[in-house]
Scaffold this motif. Structure first.
Motif, PDB file in Angstrom:
ATOM      1  N   THR A   1      15.117  19.368   9.057  1.00 43.09           N
ATOM      2  CA  THR A   1      13.759  19.193   9.577  1.00 43.09           C
ATOM      3  C   THR A   1      13.724  19.415  11.082  1.00 43.09           C
ATOM      4  OG1 THR A   1      13.205  17.627   7.816  1.00 43.09           O
ATOM      5  CG2 THR A   1      11.829  17.584   9.778  1.00 43.09           C
ATOM      6  N   ASN A   2      14.681  18.838  11.807  1.00 42.45           N
ATOM      7  CA  ASN A   2      14.709  19.012  13.257  1.00 42.45           C
ATOM      8  C   ASN A   2      15.047  20.442  13.654  1.00 42.45           C
ATOM      9  OD1 ASN A   2      14.420  16.402  15.068  1.00 42.45           O
ATOM     10  ND2 ASN A   2      15.352  15.767  13.141  1.00 42.45           N
ATOM     11  N   LEU A   3      15.904  21.092  12.891  1.00 40.92           N
ATOM     12  CA  LEU A   3      16.209  22.496  13.151  1.00 40.92           C
ATOM     13  C   LEU A   3      14.934  23.336  13.096  1.00 40.92           C
ATOM     14  CD1 LEU A   3      17.962  25.117  13.234  1.00 40.92           C
ATOM     15  CD2 LEU A   3      18.144  24.890  10.749  1.00 40.92           C
ATOM     16  N   ILE A   4      14.128  23.114  12.065  1.00 40.69           N
ATOM     17  CA  ILE A   4      12.904  23.898  11.900  1.00 40.69           C
ATOM     18  C   ILE A   4      11.877  23.551  12.971  1.00 40.69           C
ATOM     19  CG2 ILE A   4      10.916  24.239  10.379  1.00 40.69           C
ATOM     20  CD1 ILE A   4      12.941  23.984   8.031  1.00 40.69           C
ATOM     21  N   LEU A   5      11.723  22.273  13.275  1.00 40.19           N
ATOM     22  CA  LEU A   5      10.704  21.860  14.241  1.00 40.19           C
ATOM     23  C   LEU A   5      11.097  22.168  15.684  1.00 40.19           C
ATOM     24  CD1 LEU A   5       9.618  18.425  12.713  1.00 40.19           C
ATOM     25  CD2 LEU A   5       8.474  20.633  12.489  1.00 40.19           C
ATOM     26  N   GLN A   6      12.423  22.108  15.986  1.00 41.96           N
ATOM     27  CA  GLN A   6      12.862  22.301  17.364  1.00 41.96           C
ATOM     28  C   GLN A   6      13.487  23.667  17.619  1.00 41.96           C
ATOM     29  OE1 GLN A   6      14.690  18.932  19.311  1.00 41.96           O
ATOM     30  NE2 GLN A   6      14.060  17.551  17.672  1.00 41.96           N
ATOM     31  N   GLY A   7      13.928  24.331  16.571  1.00 41.24           N
ATOM     32  CA  GLY A   7      14.290  25.732  16.700  1.00 41.24           C
ATOM     33  C   GLY A   7      15.753  26.081  16.749  1.00 41.24           C
ATOM     34  N   ASP A   8      16.636  25.174  17.132  1.00 42.38           N
ATOM     35  CA  ASP A   8      18.043  25.514  17.318  1.00 42.38           C
ATOM     36  C   ASP A   8      18.954  24.643  16.460  1.00 42.38           C
ATOM     37  OD1 ASP A   8      17.421  27.388  19.361  1.00 42.38           O
ATOM     38  OD2 ASP A   8      17.226  25.734  20.782  1.00 42.38           O
ATOM     39  N   THR A   9      20.097  25.195  16.068  1.00 43.04           N
ATOM     40  CA  THR A   9      21.125  24.381  15.424  1.00 43.04           C
ATOM     41  C   THR A   9      21.717  23.450  16.466  1.00 43.04           C
ATOM     42  OG1 THR A   9      22.693  26.184  15.814  1.00 43.04           O
ATOM     43  CG2 THR A   9      21.724  26.036  13.619  1.00 43.04           C
ATOM     44  N   ASN A  10      21.885  22.202  16.075  1.00 35.32           N
ATOM     45  CA  ASN A  10      22.379  21.195  17.013  1.00 35.32           C
ATOM     46  C   ASN A  10      22.848  19.995  16.199  1.00 35.32           C
ATOM     47  OD1 ASN A  10      22.944  19.757  19.363  1.00 35.32           O
ATOM     48  ND2 ASN A  10      21.036  20.402  20.361  1.00 35.32           N
ATOM     49  N   GLY A  11      23.515  19.056  16.855  1.00 32.39           N
ATOM     50  CA  GLY A  11      23.986  17.855  16.160  1.00 32.39           C
ATOM     51  C   GLY A  11      22.906  16.797  16.121  1.00 32.39           C
ATOM     52  N   TYR A  12      21.783  17.102  15.480  1.00 28.55           N
ATOM     53  CA  TYR A  12      20.633  16.189  15.487  1.00 28.55           C
ATOM     54  C   TYR A  12      20.975  14.835  14.860  1.00 28.55           C
ATOM     55  CZ  TYR A  12      17.954  20.415  16.533  1.00 28.55           C
ATOM     56  OH  TYR A  12      17.474  21.557  17.109  1.00 28.55           O
ATOM     57  N   TRP A  13      21.698  14.861  13.754  1.00 26.92           N
ATOM     58  CA  TRP A  13      21.992  13.613  13.030  1.00 26.92           C
ATOM     59  C   TRP A  13      22.871  12.700  13.875  1.00 26.92           C
ATOM     60  CZ3 TRP A  13      26.747  12.186  10.251  1.00 26.92           C
ATOM     61  CH2 TRP A  13      26.588  11.022   9.489  1.00 26.92           C
ATOM     62  N   LEU A  14      23.924  13.269  14.452  1.00 25.60           N
ATOM     63  CA  LEU A  14      24.842  12.455  15.245  1.00 25.60           C
ATOM     64  C   LEU A  14      24.180  11.940  16.514  1.00 25.60           C
ATOM     65  CD1 LEU A  14      28.141  14.483  14.834  1.00 25.60           C
ATOM     66  CD2 LEU A  14      27.663  12.215  13.927  1.00 25.60           C
TER      67      LEU A  14
ATOM     68  N   GLY B   1       0.797  -1.224   0.000  1.00 26.73           N
ATOM     69  CA  GLY B   1       0.000   0.000   0.000  1.00 26.73           C
ATOM     70  C   GLY B   1       0.831   1.276   0.000  1.00 26.73           C
ATOM     71  N   ASN B   2       0.139   2.418   0.082  1.00 24.41           N
ATOM     72  CA  ASN B   2       0.802   3.710  -0.049  1.00 24.41           C
ATOM     73  C   ASN B   2       0.679   4.592   1.188  1.00 24.41           C
ATOM     74  OD1 ASN B   2      -1.858   4.560  -0.149  1.00 24.41           O
ATOM     75  ND2 ASN B   2      -1.830   5.099  -2.324  1.00 24.41           N
ATOM     76  N   THR B   3       0.329   4.016   2.329  1.00 23.71           N
ATOM     77  CA  THR B   3       0.108   4.790   3.548  1.00 23.71           C
ATOM     78  C   THR B   3       1.353   5.547   3.999  1.00 23.71           C
ATOM     79  OG1 THR B   3      -1.570   3.214   4.293  1.00 23.71           O
ATOM     80  CG2 THR B   3      -0.635   4.670   5.942  1.00 23.71           C
ATOM     81  N   ALA B   4       2.511   4.918   3.924  1.00 20.68           N
ATOM     82  CA  ALA B   4       3.746   5.547   4.405  1.00 20.68           C
ATOM     83  C   ALA B   4       4.059   6.809   3.605  1.00 20.68           C
ATOM     84  CB  ALA B   4       4.909   4.563   4.320  1.00 20.68           C
ATOM     85  N   PHE B   5       3.862   6.754   2.284  1.00 16.52           N
ATOM     86  CA  PHE B   5       4.139   7.952   1.481  1.00 16.52           C
ATOM     87  C   PHE B   5       3.077   9.025   1.708  1.00 16.52           C
ATOM     88  CE2 PHE B   5       4.272  10.296  -2.672  1.00 16.52           C
ATOM     89  CZ  PHE B   5       5.494  10.925  -2.417  1.00 16.52           C
ATOM     90  N   LYS B   6       1.849   8.622   1.968  1.00 17.17           N
ATOM     91  CA  LYS B   6       0.810   9.600   2.316  1.00 17.17           C
ATOM     92  C   LYS B   6       1.237  10.403   3.539  1.00 17.17           C
ATOM     93  CE  LYS B   6      -3.430   7.357   0.629  1.00 17.17           C
ATOM     94  NZ  LYS B   6      -4.694   6.672   1.044  1.00 17.17           N
ATOM     95  N   GLU B   7       1.771   9.721   4.529  1.00 13.20           N
ATOM     96  CA  GLU B   7       2.217  10.406   5.739  1.00 13.20           C
ATOM     97  C   GLU B   7       3.354  11.377   5.433  1.00 13.20           C
ATOM     98  OE1 GLU B   7       3.189   7.573   8.727  1.00 13.20           O
ATOM     99  OE2 GLU B   7       1.100   7.011   9.121  1.00 13.20           O
ATOM    100  N   ALA B   8       4.271  10.974   4.553  1.00 13.73           N
ATOM    101  CA  ALA B   8       5.395  11.847   4.188  1.00 13.73           C
ATOM    102  C   ALA B   8       4.902  13.117   3.509  1.00 13.73           C
ATOM    103  CB  ALA B   8       6.366  11.099   3.284  1.00 13.73           C
ATOM    104  N   VAL B   9       3.976  12.958   2.573  1.00 17.83           N
ATOM    105  CA  VAL B   9       3.444  14.107   1.838  1.00 17.83           C
ATOM    106  C   VAL B   9       2.661  15.031   2.766  1.00 17.83           C
ATOM    107  CG1 VAL B   9       1.851  14.805   0.000  1.00 17.83           C
ATOM    108  CG2 VAL B   9       3.401  12.884  -0.366  1.00 17.83           C
ATOM    109  N   ASN B  10       2.005  14.468   3.773  1.00 19.09           N
ATOM    110  CA  ASN B  10       1.194  15.262   4.696  1.00 19.09           C
ATOM    111  C   ASN B  10       2.002  15.900   5.822  1.00 19.09           C
ATOM    112  OD1 ASN B  10      -1.204  14.715   3.319  1.00 19.09           O
ATOM    113  ND2 ASN B  10      -1.595  12.843   4.507  1.00 19.09           N
ATOM    114  N   ALA B  11       3.284  15.612   5.886  1.00 19.86           N
ATOM    115  CA  ALA B  11       4.118  16.154   6.963  1.00 19.86           C
ATOM    116  C   ALA B  11       4.250  17.666   6.840  1.00 19.86           C
ATOM    117  CB  ALA B  11       5.497  15.504   6.927  1.00 19.86           C
ATOM    118  N   GLN B  12       4.563  18.307   7.946  1.00 16.33           N
ATOM    119  CA  GLN B  12       4.733  19.763   7.936  1.00 16.33           C
ATOM    120  C   GLN B  12       5.824  20.174   6.956  1.00 16.33           C
ATOM    121  OE1 GLN B  12       5.285  21.565  11.796  1.00 16.33           O
ATOM    122  NE2 GLN B  12       6.211  23.412  10.959  1.00 16.33           N
ATOM    123  N   ILE B  13       6.891  19.389   6.911  1.00 17.99           N
ATOM    124  CA  ILE B  13       7.991  19.682   5.992  1.00 17.99           C
ATOM    125  C   ILE B  13       8.114  18.539   4.999  1.00 17.99           C
ATOM    126  CG2 ILE B  13      10.462  20.082   5.782  1.00 17.99           C
ATOM    127  CD1 ILE B  13      10.322  21.162   8.691  1.00 17.99           C
TER     128      ILE B  13
END
Length: 384
Positions: free
Chosen positions: A274-287, A8-20
């Protein structure tokens, strides 16, 4: 509709509907050109959190014949492409995530049996006249379905390399998995029953240690992305647009997260942005999100030659390297070229094809490398 067959296509629906959500549907037009051609075997490898799974979900939503996805792609780039309607929701899909299968199998040793048994069960239910209880392999089942119905399949595997990364020293498991992959993708049967094979993971598929895995796949990597450079991650133009929309300082964002250079494009890790925009600050989100091993582990196993190169990189110097013919081995070794290649695929270094040089991508990675080097120096000095 099953778990492995046409999920099915539910996972991509969620991606398209995301804020970013950033439109990466040009990848579909790219893969469409190889449907039912000798080049239909494709491997796209990128570091963690670079949008690989979202891309796999997108392809699943597009090709899956049991979904109706035209409205889902309305207004996206692929809708304007000539190939859009030709392949939209036209194929049976076999889709699975190797890491998820490892978890569900309850032991890494049982992963291949779990995948095989699960897919055969769903195929026999969907095609009872073609797949019987004595059918032993997935390739045998798909070949029988093709002979019985003429149907061709799109096979999508996410985290294809998870077995190698999770159990780097378990050679018997590796060989068993390689046999499974070859059964599915090599030979006359695969040419008959596969319309498209799309595999994604962190590591490229052809060069796992000294073992040749599959030599019929076209590869698109962090070192040689070719036409897929903009299909994963966010381009600088896309990041600028997001910074403008969400009132972020692009210069600061660029300092923290810019650095991956693919085919002349500056590519950013979407997880960070994405995390910068949602959480507000520059940070080492990936690491901070976790990875296979850490930079500290890698540095601690580095040869003196690699150690010296990393010290040069930390002073903002570029270091010459030729990664084209390097093997990739998840068992850390004293082979400098192997280690540099591995670091580039994992996203800890970036490689400039034109200059044949490596460098540290951005401030996030640089900070972590400084910590790793300090730890190594302390260890060499006996913890003093």
């Amino acid at each position: 509709m099953g778990i492995f067959l046409n999920p099915g296509n539910t996972a991509f629906k969620e991606a398209v509907n995301a804020q970013i959500y950033i439109d990466k549907t040009e990848l579909i037009d790219f893969t469409n050109q190889f449907i039912n051609t000798p080049q239909k075997f494709i491997c796209c490898s990128r570091p963690r959190r670079f949008g690989k799974s979202m891309a796999a979900d997108m392809l699943l939503a597009y090709y899956n014949k049991e979904s109706e996805s035209a409205k889902l792609f309305a207004g996206l780039a692929i809708e304007k492409c000539k190939s859009f309607k030709k392949h939209l929701n036209k194929y049976d899909i076999i889709y699975f995530d190797i890491q998820e299968c490892i978890d569900n199998a309850e032991s890494i040793e049982n992963t291949i049996e779990y995948i095989t048994k699960s897919i055969l069960k769903e195929l026999s239910k969907a095609y009872p006249k073609a797949v019987h209880s004595n059918t032993k392999t997935i390739s045998e089942a798909l070949d029988k379905i093709n002979q019985y119905t003429g149907n061709r399949f799109v096979v999508i595997i996410d985290e294809w390399d998870a077995l190698f990364r999770t159990a780097p020293k378990q050679k018997e498991i590796h060989e068993k998995y390689i046999t499974f992959l070859r059964s599915l993708f090599k030979g006359a049967g695969a040419r008959r029953f596969i319309a498209l094979a799309y595999i994604t993971g962190i590591l490229p598929i052809k060069k796992h240690g000294r073992i040749p895995v599959l030599d019929n796949f076209m590869e698109y990597t962090m070192i040689n992305p070719y036409q897929t450079a903009s299909c994963f991650g966010f381009t600088e133009e896309e990041v600028q647009g997001l910074c403008q929309t969400y009132n972020k300082d692009f210069i600061d964002v660029k300092r923290w997260y810019d650095g991956y250079k693919l085919n002349g494009l500056h590519i950013y890790n979407p997880f960070n942005i994405t995390n910068l925009i949602l959480q507000g600050d520059t940070n080492g989100y990936w690491l901070q999100s976790g990875t296979y091993g850490t930079i500290k582990d890698l540095i601690n196993t580095a040869s003196d030659e690699l150690y010296e190169d990393i010290l040069k990189l930390l002073t903002e110097q570029k270091v010459e390297a030729d990664l084209y013919f390097s093997r990739i081995d998840m068992e850390y070794s004293d082979d400098k070229n192997n280690m540099i290649t591995l670091l580039a695929h994992l996203g800890y270094l970036t490689y400039n094809n034109d200059e044949k040089k490596i460098e540290i991508p951005n401030q996030e990675i640089s900070i972590e490398l400084h910590k790793a080097i300090e730890t190594l120096i302390n260890n060499k000095n006996g913890g003093a």
